[in-house]
Design an enzyme around this catalytic site. Structure first.
Site, PDB file in Angstrom:
ATOM      1  N   HIS A  51      16.530 -29.429 -28.952  1.00  0.00           N
ATOM      2  CA  HIS A  51      17.711 -28.838 -28.304  1.00  0.00           C
ATOM      3  C   HIS A  51      17.357 -27.914 -27.149  1.00  0.00           C
ATOM      4  O   HIS A  51      18.219 -27.563 -26.352  1.00  0.00           O
ATOM      5  CB  HIS A  51      18.537 -28.058 -29.336  1.00  0.00           C
ATOM      6  CG  HIS A  51      19.245 -28.953 -30.309  1.00  0.00           C
ATOM      7  ND1 HIS A  51      20.583 -29.222 -30.227  1.00  0.00           N
ATOM      8  CD2 HIS A  51      18.784 -29.679 -31.360  1.00  0.00           C
ATOM      9  CE1 HIS A  51      20.934 -30.058 -31.184  1.00  0.00           C
ATOM     10  NE2 HIS A  51      19.852 -30.338 -31.905  1.00  0.00           N
ATOM     11  N   ASP A  66      17.612 -23.082 -20.071  1.00  0.00           N
ATOM     12  CA  ASP A  66      18.467 -23.454 -21.193  1.00  0.00           C
ATOM     13  C   ASP A  66      18.356 -24.962 -21.374  1.00  0.00           C
ATOM     14  O   ASP A  66      18.363 -25.698 -20.392  1.00  0.00           O
ATOM     15  CB  ASP A  66      19.926 -23.069 -20.892  1.00  0.00           C
ATOM     16  CG  ASP A  66      20.657 -22.554 -22.114  1.00  0.00           C
ATOM     17  OD1 ASP A  66      20.348 -23.024 -23.218  1.00  0.00           O
ATOM     18  OD2 ASP A  66      21.533 -21.684 -21.953  1.00  0.00           O
TER      19      ASP A  66
HETATM   20  C1  GDG Z   1      20.901 -24.281 -28.269  1.00  0.00           C
HETATM   21  C2  GDG Z   1      20.200 -24.416 -26.918  1.00  0.00           C
HETATM   22  C3  GDG Z   1      21.853 -26.181 -26.273  1.00  0.00           C
HETATM   23  C4  GDG Z   1      28.789 -18.051 -28.282  1.00  0.00           C
HETATM   24  N1  GDG Z   1      29.318 -16.852 -28.541  1.00  0.00           N
HETATM   25  C5  GDG Z   1      30.271 -17.038 -29.481  1.00  0.00           C
HETATM   26  C6  GDG Z   1      30.302 -18.402 -29.796  1.00  0.00           C
HETATM   27  N2  GDG Z   1      29.383 -19.008 -29.046  1.00  0.00           N
HETATM   28  C7  GDG Z   1      29.163 -20.455 -29.063  1.00  0.00           C
HETATM   29  C8  GDG Z   1      29.434 -21.089 -27.729  1.00  0.00           C
HETATM   30  C9  GDG Z   1      28.610 -22.365 -27.815  1.00  0.00           C
HETATM   31  C10 GDG Z   1      27.456 -21.937 -28.701  1.00  0.00           C
HETATM   32  O1  GDG Z   1      27.826 -20.744 -29.370  1.00  0.00           O
HETATM   33  C11 GDG Z   1      26.211 -21.623 -27.876  1.00  0.00           C
HETATM   34  O2  GDG Z   1      25.685 -22.809 -27.421  1.00  0.00           O
HETATM   35  P1  GDG Z   1      24.722 -22.880 -26.162  1.00  0.00           P
HETATM   36  O3  GDG Z   1      24.490 -24.304 -25.862  1.00  0.00           O
HETATM   37  O4  GDG Z   1      25.357 -22.158 -25.024  1.00  0.00           O
HETATM   38  O5  GDG Z   1      23.392 -22.077 -26.530  1.00  0.00           O
HETATM   39  P2  GDG Z   1      22.373 -21.920 -27.826  1.00  0.00           P
HETATM   40  O6  GDG Z   1      23.008 -21.207 -28.932  1.00  0.00           O
HETATM   41  O7  GDG Z   1      21.163 -21.263 -27.259  1.00  0.00           O
HETATM   42  O8  GDG Z   1      22.047 -23.423 -28.276  1.00  0.00           O
HETATM   43  C12 GDG Z   1      21.185 -24.873 -25.846  1.00  0.00           C
HETATM   44  C13 GDG Z   1      22.392 -26.083 -27.683  1.00  0.00           C
HETATM   45  O9  GDG Z   1      21.405 -25.617 -28.600  1.00  0.00           O
HETATM   46  C14 GDG Z   1      22.913 -27.434 -28.174  1.00  0.00           C
HETATM   47  O10 GDG Z   1      21.944 -28.434 -28.093  1.00  0.00           O
HETATM   48  O11 GDG Z   1      22.913 -26.458 -25.382  1.00  0.00           O
HETATM   49  O12 GDG Z   1      20.516 -25.076 -24.608  1.00  0.00           O
HETATM   50  O13 GDG Z   1      19.593 -23.182 -26.539  1.00  0.00           O
HETATM   51  O14 GDG Z   1      29.318 -23.383 -28.461  1.00  0.00           O
HETATM   52  O15 GDG Z   1      30.811 -21.297 -27.560  1.00  0.00           O
HETATM   53  N3  GDG Z   1      31.142 -18.945 -30.695  1.00  0.00           N
HETATM   54  C15 GDG Z   1      32.003 -18.103 -31.326  1.00  0.00           C
HETATM   55  N4  GDG Z   1      32.014 -16.753 -31.069  1.00  0.00           N
HETATM   56  C16 GDG Z   1      31.188 -16.177 -30.164  1.00  0.00           C
HETATM   57  O16 GDG Z   1      31.249 -14.968 -29.931  1.00  0.00           O
HETATM   58  N5  GDG Z   1      32.871 -18.612 -32.222  1.00  0.00           N
END
Ligand code: GDG
Length: 453
Positions: free
Chosen positions: A157, A351
Protein backbone atom coordinates in the site's frame (compact mmCIF):
# COMPACT_ATOMS: atom_id res chain seq x y z
CA UNK A 1 -15.25 -19.56 -6.77
CA UNK A 2 -12.22 -20.19 -4.53
CA UNK A 3 -12.35 -18.86 -0.99
CA UNK A 4 -10.42 -15.62 -0.54
CA UNK A 5 -8.06 -15.40 2.43
CA UNK A 6 -7.07 -11.83 3.29
CA UNK A 7 -4.19 -11.20 5.67
CA UNK A 8 -3.54 -7.73 7.06
CA UNK A 9 -2.05 -6.30 10.24
CA UNK A 10 -5.41 -5.03 11.51
CA UNK A 11 -8.73 -6.78 10.89
CA UNK A 12 -12.00 -4.82 10.82
CA UNK A 13 -13.95 -7.34 12.93
CA UNK A 14 -17.59 -6.20 13.08
CA UNK A 15 -18.56 -5.57 16.70
CA UNK A 16 -22.14 -6.23 17.74
CA UNK A 17 -24.00 -3.12 18.92
CA UNK A 18 -21.39 -0.82 17.38
CA UNK A 19 -21.62 1.09 14.15
CA UNK A 20 -19.52 -0.63 11.50
CA UNK A 21 -16.03 0.86 11.29
CA UNK A 22 -16.02 2.11 7.73
CA UNK A 23 -12.53 2.91 6.54
CA UNK A 24 -9.32 1.65 5.06
CA UNK A 25 -9.10 -1.77 3.53
CA UNK A 26 -12.61 -2.76 4.65
CA UNK A 27 -14.10 -0.17 2.30
CA UNK A 28 -11.78 -1.12 -0.55
CA UNK A 29 -12.56 -4.84 -0.23
CA UNK A 30 -16.31 -4.52 0.36
CA UNK A 31 -17.34 -5.61 -3.14
CA UNK A 32 -14.80 -8.42 -3.30
CA UNK A 33 -16.09 -9.81 0.01
CA UNK A 34 -19.72 -9.46 -1.02
CA UNK A 35 -19.27 -11.83 -3.94
CA UNK A 36 -17.35 -14.73 -2.42
CA UNK A 37 -16.61 -16.68 0.72
CA UNK A 38 -13.72 -15.16 2.65
CA UNK A 39 -11.47 -15.54 5.67
CA UNK A 40 -9.82 -12.35 7.01
CA UNK A 41 -6.87 -13.02 9.28
CA UNK A 42 -4.66 -10.70 11.34
CA UNK A 43 -3.88 -9.02 14.63
CA UNK A 44 -6.76 -8.39 17.06
CA UNK A 45 -5.37 -4.99 18.03
CA UNK A 46 -4.98 -6.36 21.60
CA UNK A 47 -1.91 -7.26 23.57
CA UNK A 48 -1.81 -10.34 25.83
CA UNK A 49 0.76 -12.46 27.62
CA UNK A 50 1.66 -14.42 24.45
CA UNK A 51 1.67 -13.88 20.70
CA UNK A 52 -0.45 -16.16 18.53
CA UNK A 53 -2.22 -19.28 19.65
CA UNK A 54 -5.56 -20.28 18.25
CA UNK A 55 -7.40 -17.37 16.69
CA UNK A 56 -10.61 -15.81 17.88
CA UNK A 57 -13.25 -16.38 15.23
CA UNK A 58 -16.23 -14.20 14.29
CA UNK A 59 -18.37 -15.07 11.26
CA UNK A 60 -20.71 -12.59 9.61
CA UNK A 61 -22.43 -13.80 6.43
CA UNK A 62 -19.85 -15.26 4.07
CA UNK A 63 -16.88 -13.67 5.85
CA UNK A 64 -15.02 -15.19 8.77
CA UNK A 65 -12.72 -12.92 10.79
CA UNK A 66 -9.89 -14.67 12.64
CA UNK A 67 -7.60 -12.68 14.92
CA UNK A 68 -4.69 -13.35 17.23
CA UNK A 69 -3.20 -11.23 20.02
CA UNK A 70 0.38 -9.99 20.29
CA UNK A 71 2.47 -10.04 23.45
CA UNK A 72 3.34 -6.52 24.65
CA UNK A 73 6.96 -7.28 23.86
CA UNK A 74 6.15 -8.30 20.27
CA UNK A 75 3.87 -5.29 19.85
CA UNK A 76 6.83 -3.10 20.75
CA UNK A 77 9.36 -4.94 18.60
CA UNK A 78 7.28 -5.83 15.54
CA UNK A 79 4.71 -3.03 15.31
CA UNK A 80 6.12 0.09 16.97
CA UNK A 81 9.69 -0.96 16.31
CA UNK A 82 10.47 -2.57 12.99
CA UNK A 83 7.25 -1.87 11.04
CA UNK A 84 6.63 1.74 12.11
CA UNK A 85 10.10 2.79 13.23
CA UNK A 86 12.19 1.26 10.43
CA UNK A 87 10.14 0.14 7.41
CA UNK A 88 7.64 3.03 7.31
CA UNK A 89 10.30 5.79 7.11
CA UNK A 90 12.51 3.74 4.77
CA UNK A 91 9.67 3.04 2.33
CA UNK A 92 8.74 6.75 2.42
CA UNK A 93 12.33 7.77 1.49
CA UNK A 94 13.06 9.10 5.01
CA UNK A 95 16.18 7.22 6.10
CA UNK A 96 17.01 10.04 8.52
CA UNK A 97 14.02 9.04 10.63
CA UNK A 98 14.59 5.27 10.45
CA UNK A 99 16.05 3.32 13.35
CA UNK A 100 17.24 -0.23 12.94
CA UNK A 101 17.56 -2.52 15.94
CA UNK A 102 18.47 -6.18 15.57
CA UNK A 103 15.99 -7.29 18.25
CA UNK A 104 13.15 -5.49 16.44
CA UNK A 105 14.06 -7.13 13.15
CA UNK A 106 14.00 -10.50 14.89
CA UNK A 107 10.67 -9.68 16.59
CA UNK A 108 9.15 -8.70 13.24
CA UNK A 109 10.15 -11.99 11.65
CA UNK A 110 9.04 -13.99 14.71
CA UNK A 111 5.58 -12.37 14.62
CA UNK A 112 5.24 -13.23 10.94
CA UNK A 113 6.12 -16.85 11.71
CA UNK A 114 3.50 -16.81 14.48
CA UNK A 115 0.95 -15.48 11.97
CA UNK A 116 1.78 -18.35 9.61
CA UNK A 117 1.59 -20.87 12.45
CA UNK A 118 -1.90 -19.70 13.52
CA UNK A 119 -3.24 -19.29 9.99
CA UNK A 120 -2.04 -22.58 8.49
CA UNK A 121 -4.59 -24.86 10.23
CA UNK A 122 -7.40 -22.66 8.90
CA UNK A 123 -6.35 -22.96 5.25
CA UNK A 124 -7.99 -25.08 2.56
CA UNK A 125 -6.10 -26.43 -0.45
CA UNK A 126 -8.00 -24.33 -2.99
CA UNK A 127 -7.88 -21.01 -1.11
CA UNK A 128 -6.42 -17.92 -2.73
CA UNK A 129 -4.33 -15.92 -0.25
CA UNK A 130 -3.91 -12.14 -0.47
CA UNK A 131 -1.42 -10.56 1.95
CA UNK A 132 -1.47 -6.81 2.58
CA UNK A 133 1.34 -4.41 3.24
CA UNK A 134 4.79 -3.97 4.69
CA UNK A 135 3.96 -5.51 8.06
CA UNK A 136 4.00 -8.88 6.32
CA UNK A 137 6.89 -9.03 3.85
CA UNK A 138 8.10 -12.36 5.35
CA UNK A 139 4.68 -14.01 5.64
CA UNK A 140 4.45 -15.80 2.28
CA UNK A 141 7.76 -17.54 2.93
CA UNK A 142 6.65 -18.51 6.45
CA UNK A 143 3.42 -19.98 5.01
CA UNK A 144 5.37 -21.88 2.33
CA UNK A 145 7.68 -23.25 5.04
CA UNK A 146 4.56 -24.51 6.84
CA UNK A 147 3.53 -26.33 3.66
CA UNK A 148 1.21 -23.85 1.91
CA UNK A 149 0.88 -24.60 -1.83
CA UNK A 150 -1.92 -22.09 -2.49
CA UNK A 151 -1.66 -19.10 -4.77
CA UNK A 152 -0.33 -16.16 -2.76
CA UNK A 153 -0.58 -12.51 -3.79
CA UNK A 154 0.90 -9.49 -1.99
CA UNK A 155 -0.11 -5.84 -2.24
CA UNK A 156 2.12 -3.01 -1.03
CA UNK A 157 0.00 0.00 0.00
CA UNK A 158 2.96 2.34 0.51
CA UNK A 159 5.74 3.46 -1.87
CA UNK A 160 8.85 1.41 -2.61
CA UNK A 161 12.08 3.45 -2.86
CA UNK A 162 14.79 3.05 -5.49
CA UNK A 163 17.28 0.26 -4.84
CA UNK A 164 20.23 2.37 -3.53
CA UNK A 165 17.93 3.69 -0.79
CA UNK A 166 16.41 0.29 0.00
CA UNK A 167 19.95 -1.10 0.36
CA UNK A 168 20.28 0.92 3.56
CA UNK A 169 18.08 -1.70 5.23
CA UNK A 170 20.33 -4.23 6.95
CA UNK A 171 19.43 -7.74 5.74
CA UNK A 172 17.04 -6.27 3.17
CA UNK A 173 17.89 -9.16 0.83
CA UNK A 174 16.35 -11.58 3.31
CA UNK A 175 13.05 -9.67 3.13
CA UNK A 176 13.19 -9.70 -0.67
CA UNK A 177 13.85 -13.43 -0.71
CA UNK A 178 10.90 -14.04 1.60
CA UNK A 179 8.62 -11.78 -0.44
CA UNK A 180 9.63 -13.71 -3.55
CA UNK A 181 7.60 -16.68 -2.23
CA UNK A 182 4.51 -14.87 -3.59
CA UNK A 183 3.09 -15.59 -7.02
CA UNK A 184 2.15 -11.97 -7.76
CA UNK A 185 3.08 -8.64 -6.19
CA UNK A 186 1.07 -5.44 -6.62
CA UNK A 187 2.14 -1.85 -5.97
CA UNK A 188 0.25 1.44 -6.26
CA UNK A 189 2.04 3.04 -9.21
CA UNK A 190 4.22 2.02 -12.17
CA UNK A 191 7.27 3.61 -10.51
CA UNK A 192 6.75 1.78 -7.20
CA UNK A 193 6.27 -1.46 -9.12
CA UNK A 194 9.43 -0.87 -11.10
CA UNK A 195 11.48 -0.02 -7.97
CA UNK A 196 10.28 -3.19 -6.25
CA UNK A 197 10.87 -5.29 -9.38
CA UNK A 198 14.43 -3.92 -9.67
CA UNK A 199 15.13 -4.73 -6.01
CA UNK A 200 13.81 -8.28 -6.41
CA UNK A 201 15.74 -8.83 -9.65
CA UNK A 202 18.88 -7.40 -8.05
CA UNK A 203 18.52 -10.07 -5.37
CA UNK A 204 17.98 -12.74 -8.06
CA UNK A 205 14.16 -13.13 -8.01
CA UNK A 206 11.87 -12.81 -10.98
CA UNK A 207 8.40 -12.55 -9.40
CA UNK A 208 5.80 -10.60 -11.43
CA UNK A 209 5.32 -7.10 -9.96
CA UNK A 210 2.61 -4.87 -11.45
CA UNK A 211 0.84 -1.60 -10.60
CA UNK A 212 -2.73 -1.85 -9.28
CA UNK A 213 -3.72 1.67 -8.13
CA UNK A 214 -6.23 1.41 -5.29
CA UNK A 215 -9.56 3.20 -5.76
CA UNK A 216 -12.62 4.28 -3.82
CA UNK A 217 -16.36 3.82 -4.33
CA UNK A 218 -16.86 7.34 -5.65
CA UNK A 219 -20.64 7.24 -6.15
CA UNK A 220 -21.22 5.95 -2.65
CA UNK A 221 -18.97 8.63 -1.13
CA UNK A 222 -20.73 11.31 -3.22
CA UNK A 223 -24.11 10.19 -1.87
CA UNK A 224 -22.74 10.29 1.67
CA UNK A 225 -21.37 13.81 1.09
CA UNK A 226 -24.62 15.07 -0.37
CA UNK A 227 -26.51 13.75 2.64
CA UNK A 228 -23.94 14.99 5.18
CA UNK A 229 -23.93 18.64 3.99
CA UNK A 230 -27.48 18.85 5.29
CA UNK A 231 -26.41 17.34 8.63
CA UNK A 232 -25.75 19.26 11.82
CA UNK A 233 -21.93 19.22 11.81
CA UNK A 234 -21.55 20.36 8.22
CA UNK A 235 -24.10 23.11 8.76
CA UNK A 236 -22.25 24.26 11.88
CA UNK A 237 -19.02 24.35 9.88
CA UNK A 238 -20.60 26.20 6.93
CA UNK A 239 -22.26 28.78 9.18
CA UNK A 240 -19.06 29.39 11.12
CA UNK A 241 -17.17 30.31 7.95
CA UNK A 242 -19.18 33.54 7.51
CA UNK A 243 -18.77 33.34 3.75
CA UNK A 244 -15.01 32.66 3.81
CA UNK A 245 -13.56 30.03 1.46
CA UNK A 246 -12.69 26.76 3.23
CA UNK A 247 -9.38 25.05 2.56
CA UNK A 248 -9.52 21.50 3.95
CA UNK A 249 -6.79 19.05 4.96
CA UNK A 250 -7.52 15.55 6.33
CA UNK A 251 -4.68 13.21 7.30
CA UNK A 252 -3.46 10.86 9.96
CA UNK A 253 -0.95 12.86 11.99
CA UNK A 254 2.04 11.36 10.17
CA UNK A 255 5.32 12.87 8.97
CA UNK A 256 4.78 11.40 5.50
CA UNK A 257 1.79 13.70 5.01
CA UNK A 258 3.75 16.97 4.82
CA UNK A 259 1.74 18.77 7.51
CA UNK A 260 4.36 21.34 8.64
CA UNK A 261 5.08 22.10 4.99
CA UNK A 262 1.35 22.57 4.41
CA UNK A 263 0.99 25.04 7.29
CA UNK A 264 4.05 26.94 6.05
CA UNK A 265 2.53 27.00 2.57
CA UNK A 266 -0.70 28.43 3.97
CA UNK A 267 1.27 31.09 5.89
CA UNK A 268 3.08 31.95 2.64
CA UNK A 269 -0.31 32.39 0.94
CA UNK A 270 -1.36 34.93 3.57
CA UNK A 271 1.96 36.77 3.28
CA UNK A 272 2.34 36.81 -0.50
CA UNK A 273 -1.31 37.10 -1.55
CA UNK A 274 -2.71 39.54 1.04
CA UNK A 275 -6.02 39.74 -0.84
CA UNK A 276 -6.90 36.37 0.77
CA UNK A 277 -6.33 37.60 4.34
CA UNK A 278 -9.52 37.37 6.30
CA UNK A 279 -11.21 35.61 3.36
CA UNK A 280 -9.99 32.01 3.80
CA UNK A 281 -9.95 29.46 6.60
CA UNK A 282 -7.78 26.35 6.72
CA UNK A 283 -9.37 23.45 8.61
CA UNK A 284 -6.84 20.70 9.24
CA UNK A 285 -8.20 17.44 10.68
CA UNK A 286 -5.25 15.29 11.79
CA UNK A 287 -6.22 12.44 14.12
CA UNK A 288 -3.30 11.33 16.26
CA UNK A 289 -1.71 8.14 14.99
CA UNK A 290 1.13 5.92 16.30
CA UNK A 291 1.39 8.12 19.39
CA UNK A 292 3.85 5.65 20.95
CA UNK A 293 6.49 6.31 18.30
CA UNK A 294 8.78 9.15 19.38
CA UNK A 295 8.93 10.87 15.95
CA UNK A 296 5.13 11.19 15.97
CA UNK A 297 5.07 12.88 19.36
CA UNK A 298 7.70 15.37 18.21
CA UNK A 299 5.68 16.09 15.04
CA UNK A 300 2.58 16.78 17.07
CA UNK A 301 4.43 19.32 19.22
CA UNK A 302 5.85 20.99 16.11
CA UNK A 303 2.38 21.31 14.56
CA UNK A 304 0.75 22.60 17.75
CA UNK A 305 3.37 25.33 17.83
CA UNK A 306 3.19 26.14 14.12
CA UNK A 307 -0.61 26.42 14.05
CA UNK A 308 -0.46 28.66 17.13
CA UNK A 309 2.24 30.84 15.60
CA UNK A 310 0.37 31.33 12.30
CA UNK A 311 -2.81 32.23 14.16
CA UNK A 312 -0.90 34.60 16.41
CA UNK A 313 0.82 36.31 13.52
CA UNK A 314 -2.03 36.53 11.00
CA UNK A 315 -5.22 36.15 13.06
CA UNK A 316 -7.58 38.97 13.84
CA UNK A 317 -10.19 39.61 16.53
CA UNK A 318 -12.84 37.99 14.32
CA UNK A 319 -10.72 35.60 12.22
CA UNK A 320 -8.74 32.46 13.13
CA UNK A 321 -6.82 31.44 9.97
CA UNK A 322 -6.00 27.84 11.03
CA UNK A 323 -8.45 25.50 12.73
CA UNK A 324 -6.39 22.59 14.00
CA UNK A 325 -8.00 19.35 15.23
CA UNK A 326 -6.17 16.22 16.35
CA UNK A 327 -9.42 14.34 17.00
CA UNK A 328 -10.90 11.93 14.44
CA UNK A 329 -14.13 12.97 12.71
CA UNK A 330 -16.77 10.41 11.58
CA UNK A 331 -16.39 9.40 7.95
CA UNK A 332 -19.80 10.68 6.81
CA UNK A 333 -19.20 14.05 8.48
CA UNK A 334 -15.85 14.31 6.69
CA UNK A 335 -17.59 13.66 3.38
CA UNK A 336 -19.80 16.68 4.06
CA UNK A 337 -16.74 18.83 4.99
CA UNK A 338 -15.09 17.91 1.67
CA UNK A 339 -18.18 19.07 -0.20
CA UNK A 340 -18.22 22.42 1.61
CA UNK A 341 -14.52 23.02 0.93
CA UNK A 342 -13.48 25.30 -1.91
CA UNK A 343 -9.99 23.77 -1.90
CA UNK A 344 -8.72 20.29 -0.93
CA UNK A 345 -5.11 20.55 0.23
CA UNK A 346 -3.15 17.29 0.11
CA UNK A 347 0.63 17.67 0.39
CA UNK A 348 2.35 14.38 1.33
CA UNK A 349 6.13 14.23 1.00
CA UNK A 350 5.54 10.65 -0.28
CA UNK A 351 2.35 8.63 -0.36
CA UNK A 352 1.53 5.25 -1.88
CA UNK A 353 -1.78 6.52 -3.21
CA UNK A 354 -3.59 8.96 -0.83
CA UNK A 355 -7.28 8.20 -0.67
CA UNK A 356 -8.14 11.60 0.83
CA UNK A 357 -7.37 13.24 -2.53
CA UNK A 358 -9.78 10.85 -4.22
CA UNK A 359 -12.43 11.31 -1.52
CA UNK A 360 -12.22 15.09 -1.93
CA UNK A 361 -12.89 14.82 -5.67
CA UNK A 362 -15.71 12.31 -5.17
CA UNK A 363 -17.49 14.52 -2.61
CA UNK A 364 -17.73 17.65 -4.77
CA UNK A 365 -20.93 19.24 -6.03
CA UNK A 366 -20.81 18.71 -9.84
CA UNK A 367 -22.36 22.16 -10.43
CA UNK A 368 -19.76 24.00 -8.33
CA UNK A 369 -16.83 21.72 -7.52
CA UNK A 370 -13.86 22.76 -5.41
CA UNK A 371 -10.27 22.53 -6.68
CA UNK A 372 -7.63 20.06 -5.48
CA UNK A 373 -4.06 21.12 -4.66
CA UNK A 374 -2.05 17.90 -4.65
CA UNK A 375 1.56 16.92 -4.00
CA UNK A 376 3.33 15.54 -7.04
CA UNK A 377 4.69 12.80 -4.68
CA UNK A 378 1.29 11.19 -3.99
CA UNK A 379 0.45 8.10 -6.07
CA UNK A 380 -2.91 9.77 -6.77
CA UNK A 381 -1.10 12.42 -8.86
CA UNK A 382 -0.67 9.78 -11.60
CA UNK A 383 -4.45 9.61 -12.03
CA UNK A 384 -5.87 12.99 -10.96
CA UNK A 385 -4.76 15.10 -13.92
CA UNK A 386 -7.20 17.86 -12.99
CA UNK A 387 -5.39 18.62 -9.72
CA UNK A 388 -3.01 21.55 -9.29
CA UNK A 389 0.26 19.73 -8.63
CA UNK A 390 2.80 21.18 -6.21
CA UNK A 391 6.16 20.18 -4.79
CA UNK A 392 5.53 20.21 -1.02
CA UNK A 393 9.18 21.00 -0.25
CA UNK A 394 8.56 24.58 -1.40
CA UNK A 395 6.05 26.58 0.70
CA UNK A 396 5.91 29.22 -2.03
CA UNK A 397 4.80 26.63 -4.55
CA UNK A 398 2.04 25.50 -2.15
CA UNK A 399 1.02 29.16 -1.73
CA UNK A 400 0.91 29.66 -5.52
CA UNK A 401 -1.12 26.46 -5.92
CA UNK A 402 -3.57 27.64 -3.25
CA UNK A 403 -3.90 31.03 -4.91
CA UNK A 404 -4.53 29.41 -8.31
CA UNK A 405 -7.21 27.19 -6.73
CA UNK A 406 -8.89 30.10 -4.93
CA UNK A 407 -9.14 32.31 -8.02
CA UNK A 408 -10.01 29.53 -10.50
CA UNK A 409 -13.21 30.25 -12.43
CA UNK A 410 -16.11 27.82 -11.99
CA UNK A 411 -15.93 26.72 -15.64
CA UNK A 412 -12.32 25.57 -15.21
CA UNK A 413 -13.10 23.87 -11.91
CA UNK A 414 -15.91 21.96 -13.58
CA UNK A 415 -13.73 20.93 -16.52
CA UNK A 416 -10.94 19.64 -14.27
CA UNK A 417 -13.38 17.86 -11.94
CA UNK A 418 -15.25 16.18 -14.84
CA UNK A 419 -12.04 14.53 -16.02
CA UNK A 420 -11.02 13.38 -12.55
CA UNK A 421 -14.38 11.99 -11.48
CA UNK A 422 -14.51 9.90 -14.67
CA UNK A 423 -11.13 8.38 -13.74
CA UNK A 424 -12.34 7.67 -10.18
CA UNK A 425 -15.50 5.96 -11.39
CA UNK A 426 -13.49 3.75 -13.73
CA UNK A 427 -10.69 2.89 -11.26
CA UNK A 428 -13.03 1.99 -8.40
CA UNK A 429 -12.22 0.01 -5.29
CA UNK A 430 -14.05 -2.98 -6.76
CA UNK A 431 -12.06 -2.72 -10.01
CA UNK A 432 -8.83 -2.64 -8.00
CA UNK A 433 -9.62 -5.80 -6.00
CA UNK A 434 -11.04 -7.72 -8.96
CA UNK A 435 -8.13 -6.62 -11.16
CA UNK A 436 -5.59 -7.92 -8.67
CA UNK A 437 -7.45 -11.18 -8.03
CA UNK A 438 -7.95 -11.83 -11.75
CA UNK A 439 -4.24 -11.30 -12.38
CA UNK A 440 -3.41 -13.63 -9.49
CA UNK A 441 -5.76 -16.31 -10.87
CA UNK A 442 -4.09 -15.94 -14.26
CA UNK A 443 -0.53 -16.56 -13.00
CA UNK A 444 0.80 -19.79 -14.42
CA UNK A 445 -2.26 -20.27 -16.67
CA UNK A 446 -0.88 -18.38 -19.64
CA UNK A 447 2.69 -19.64 -19.46
CA UNK A 448 3.71 -21.04 -22.86
CA UNK A 449 3.36 -24.82 -22.92
CA UNK A 450 6.50 -26.79 -23.68
CA UNK A 451 6.85 -27.14 -27.45
CA UNK A 452 3.86 -24.85 -28.00
CA UNK A 453 3.92 -22.05 -30.56
C1 GDG B 1 -2.13 3.87 3.38
C2 GDG B 1 -1.11 4.52 2.45
C3 GDG B 1 -2.81 4.48 0.61
C4 GDG B 1 -8.38 10.33 7.89
N1 GDG B 1 -8.73 11.05 8.96
C5 GDG B 1 -9.93 10.58 9.37
C6 GDG B 1 -10.30 9.54 8.51
N2 GDG B 1 -9.34 9.40 7.61
C7 GDG B 1 -9.41 8.44 6.50
C8 GDG B 1 -9.39 9.11 5.16
C9 GDG B 1 -8.88 7.99 4.26
C10 GDG B 1 -7.98 7.22 5.20
O1 GDG B 1 -8.29 7.59 6.53
C11 GDG B 1 -6.51 7.58 4.97
O2 GDG B 1 -6.11 7.01 3.79
P1 GDG B 1 -4.85 7.54 2.97
O3 GDG B 1 -4.81 6.82 1.69
O4 GDG B 1 -4.98 9.01 2.79
O5 GDG B 1 -3.56 7.31 3.88
P2 GDG B 1 -2.95 6.12 4.86
O6 GDG B 1 -3.73 5.98 6.09
O7 GDG B 1 -1.52 6.51 5.06
O8 GDG B 1 -3.05 4.78 4.00
C12 GDG B 1 -1.81 5.35 1.38
C13 GDG B 1 -3.70 3.71 1.55
O9 GDG B 1 -2.95 3.00 2.53
C14 GDG B 1 -4.58 2.72 0.79
O10 GDG B 1 -3.84 1.84 0.01
O11 GDG B 1 -3.60 5.32 -0.22
O12 GDG B 1 -0.86 5.89 0.46
O13 GDG B 1 -0.20 5.33 3.19
O14 GDG B 1 -9.92 7.15 3.85
O15 GDG B 1 -10.68 9.57 4.84
N3 GDG B 1 -11.45 8.85 8.62
C15 GDG B 1 -12.29 9.20 9.64
N4 GDG B 1 -11.97 10.21 10.52
C16 GDG B 1 -10.83 10.93 10.43
O16 GDG B 1 -10.59 11.85 11.22
N5 GDG B 1 -13.46 8.55 9.78
Amino acid sequence: MARLVIVSNRVPVPRPRERPQAGGLAVALKEALATREALWFGWSGQTASHTGGSPEIVTVGQTTYATIDLSSEDYRLYYTGFANGMLWPLLHYRMGLAEFRREEWEGYRRVNRAFAHSLTPLLRDDDVIWIHDFHHFPLAAALRAAGAKQRIGFFLHVPFPPLPLFRALPQGNILLRELASCDLIGAQTPSDASNLRDALRGAGFDVPVHPFPIGIEAEEFAREAEKAVRGQDARRLADSLSGRALILGVDRLDYSKGLPQRLRGFAALLRRFPEHRGRVTLLQVAPVSRGDVVQYRALRRELDELAGRINGEHGDIDWVPVRWMTRAVPRATLAGFHRIARVGLVTPMRDGMNLVAKEFVAAQDPADPGALVLSCFAGAADELKGAILVNPHDPDEIAEGLNAALVMPASERRARWTGDIAVLRRNSAAAWAEGFLAALAQIGQDAPRAGGA
